[in-house]
Scaffold this motif. Sequence first.
Motif, PDB file in Angstrom:
ATOM      1  N   SER A  58      20.200 103.279  57.579  1.00  0.00           N
ATOM      2  CA  SER A  58      21.398 102.726  58.223  1.00  0.00           C
ATOM      3  C   SER A  58      20.345 103.742  59.874  1.00  0.00           C
ATOM      4  N   ALA A  59      20.502 104.362  59.779  1.00  0.00           N
ATOM      5  CA  ALA A  59      20.503 105.362  61.230  1.00  0.00           C
ATOM      6  C   ALA A  59      19.136 104.988  61.148  1.00  0.00           C
ATOM      7  N   SER A  60      17.865 104.972  60.151  1.00  0.00           N
ATOM      8  CA  SER A  60      16.705 104.695  60.571  1.00  0.00           C
ATOM      9  C   SER A  60      16.275 103.791  61.424  1.00  0.00           C
ATOM     10  N   THR A  63      18.687 102.168  67.005  1.00  0.00           N
ATOM     11  CA  THR A  63      18.029 103.235  68.366  1.00  0.00           C
ATOM     12  C   THR A  63      19.087 104.944  68.446  1.00  0.00           C
ATOM     13  N   ASN A  64      18.287 105.620  69.211  1.00  0.00           N
ATOM     14  CA  ASN A  64      18.606 106.626  69.498  1.00  0.00           C
ATOM     15  C   ASN A  64      20.214 107.069  69.556  1.00  0.00           C
ATOM     16  N   ASP A  65      20.855 106.003  70.171  1.00  0.00           N
ATOM     17  CA  ASP A  65      21.909 105.632  70.855  1.00  0.00           C
ATOM     18  C   ASP A  65      23.143 104.892  70.392  1.00  0.00           C
ATOM     19  N   GLN A  66      22.651 104.425  69.062  1.00  0.00           N
ATOM     20  CA  GLN A  66      23.404 104.043  68.124  1.00  0.00           C
ATOM     21  C   GLN A  66      23.462 104.646  66.670  1.00  0.00           C
ATOM     22  N   VAL A  67      23.382 105.962  66.822  1.00  0.00           N
ATOM     23  CA  VAL A  67      23.297 106.666  65.533  1.00  0.00           C
ATOM     24  C   VAL A  67      24.299 107.444  65.428  1.00  0.00           C
ATOM     25  N   PHE A  68      25.286 107.717  66.130  1.00  0.00           N
ATOM     26  CA  PHE A  68      26.508 108.892  66.144  1.00  0.00           C
ATOM     27  C   PHE A  68      27.728 107.347  66.856  1.00  0.00           C
ATOM     28  N   THR A  69      27.333 106.732  66.742  1.00  0.00           N
ATOM     29  CA  THR A  69      28.371 105.833  67.404  1.00  0.00           C
ATOM     30  C   THR A  69      29.755 105.550  66.801  1.00  0.00           C
ATOM     31  N   VAL A  70      30.683 105.577  67.421  1.00  0.00           N
ATOM     32  CA  VAL A  70      32.463 105.844  66.599  1.00  0.00           C
ATOM     33  C   VAL A  70      32.677 104.385  66.479  1.00  0.00           C
ATOM     34  N   PRO A  71      33.354 103.155  66.049  1.00  0.00           N
ATOM     35  CA  PRO A  71      33.352 104.147  64.109  1.00  0.00           C
ATOM     36  C   PRO A  71      32.172 103.959  64.024  1.00  0.00           C
ATOM     37  N   LEU A  79      18.186  95.466  63.322  1.00  0.00           N
ATOM     38  CA  LEU A  79      17.838  95.824  63.107  1.00  0.00           C
ATOM     39  C   LEU A  79      16.154  95.831  63.129  1.00  0.00           C
ATOM     40  N   HIS A  80      15.983  97.734  63.316  1.00  0.00           N
ATOM     41  CA  HIS A  80      14.427  98.054  64.319  1.00  0.00           C
ATOM     42  C   HIS A  80      13.543  98.267  63.225  1.00  0.00           C
ATOM     43  N   TRP A  81      12.920  97.514  62.555  1.00  0.00           N
ATOM     44  CA  TRP A  81      12.295  97.872  61.433  1.00  0.00           C
ATOM     45  C   TRP A  81      10.920  98.720  62.265  1.00  0.00           C
ATOM     46  N   ASP A  82      10.605  98.421  63.237  1.00  0.00           N
ATOM     47  CA  ASP A  82      10.093  98.961  64.288  1.00  0.00           C
ATOM     48  C   ASP A  82       9.638 100.686  63.961  1.00  0.00           C
ATOM     49  N   ASN A  83      10.569 101.047  64.065  1.00  0.00           N
ATOM     50  CA  ASN A  83      10.823 102.399  63.610  1.00  0.00           C
ATOM     51  C   ASN A  83      10.031 102.564  62.082  1.00  0.00           C
TER      52      ASN A  83
END
Length: 301
Positions: A58-60, A63-71, A79-83
């Motif tokens: 899910s984290a992959s 974006t970086n600012d969405q990885v550790f969002t709570v909840p 979905l950022h498949w471009d990563n």
Amino acid sequence: MTTALGPRTGTTAPLPAGTPAATRDRARPVRPWAKPLTYVLLVALSALLLVPFFWMVSASLKTNDQVFTVPIRWIPEELHWDNFVTIWDRVPLMTYLRNSAFLAGVITLLQVLTGSFAAYGFSKIRFPGRDGLFLAYIATIAVPWQAYMIPQYILMQRAGLVNTFTALILLQAFSAFGVFLMRQYYMSVPDELVEAARIDGLSEYGIYRRIMLPLSVPALASLALLTFVNTWNDFMGPFIYLTSNDLWTIQLGLRQFVGQFDAEYAMIMTGSVISVIPILLVFLLGQRYFIQGIATSGLKG
């Protein structure tokens, strides 16, 4: 007197007084809820163990600012498949994967060869002090690597092997755990089979190659899979001995996304997902032998 269910009426029939405990246990009626409950518990435990993997996937895709969002948002809104495309341009990922595959493959091959060969000597060849030597060798498992890490590095440095794959290959070509695993499996092979081969004139090398190796495919597969996964995920070894970027493994390569003050966690998770794929393929190809080897390597010893 112990009883058992009759074959047709469902009544209980008496068992002889001297019936073994295992037979009495099999004769007991199975509760109808036991099997479904077992499946529910296994599914729940499996889901719990897979939570970190699901979070990584899910984290992959964030974006970086969405990885550790709570909840935690398990399924991102976008979905950022471009990563998975960007990461190949950011770092030489193919080089890192190739280096990891080379080290894991060579070290796995050597550990399987040396472990199975030494295990044959400890299990099927009698010589003075065999058991004591085996115990002393296995006792090295209890010694933490940090205790002899510095002396090893000094030896490799004086030999001029720092920043080469040779240092890692030499240090990991032998495994006490591999010898222990293979010996436990070899102990389940009847000694009469080996003695018969000796009487027929087969040498010890011939017995090892033509009898023991074909019979120990499940144990060899288990050792190969465990060694491959351990070498693929190794970080400290390559971190200490490999300084050139061209020699880095995938675990070292992911460090490039860690800066002095922040880290690109989305890219790290993307690289982690890619690095897990080879391990999954190896396990799926050898899972039947792996499970069989783990189940049978401790039958006797």
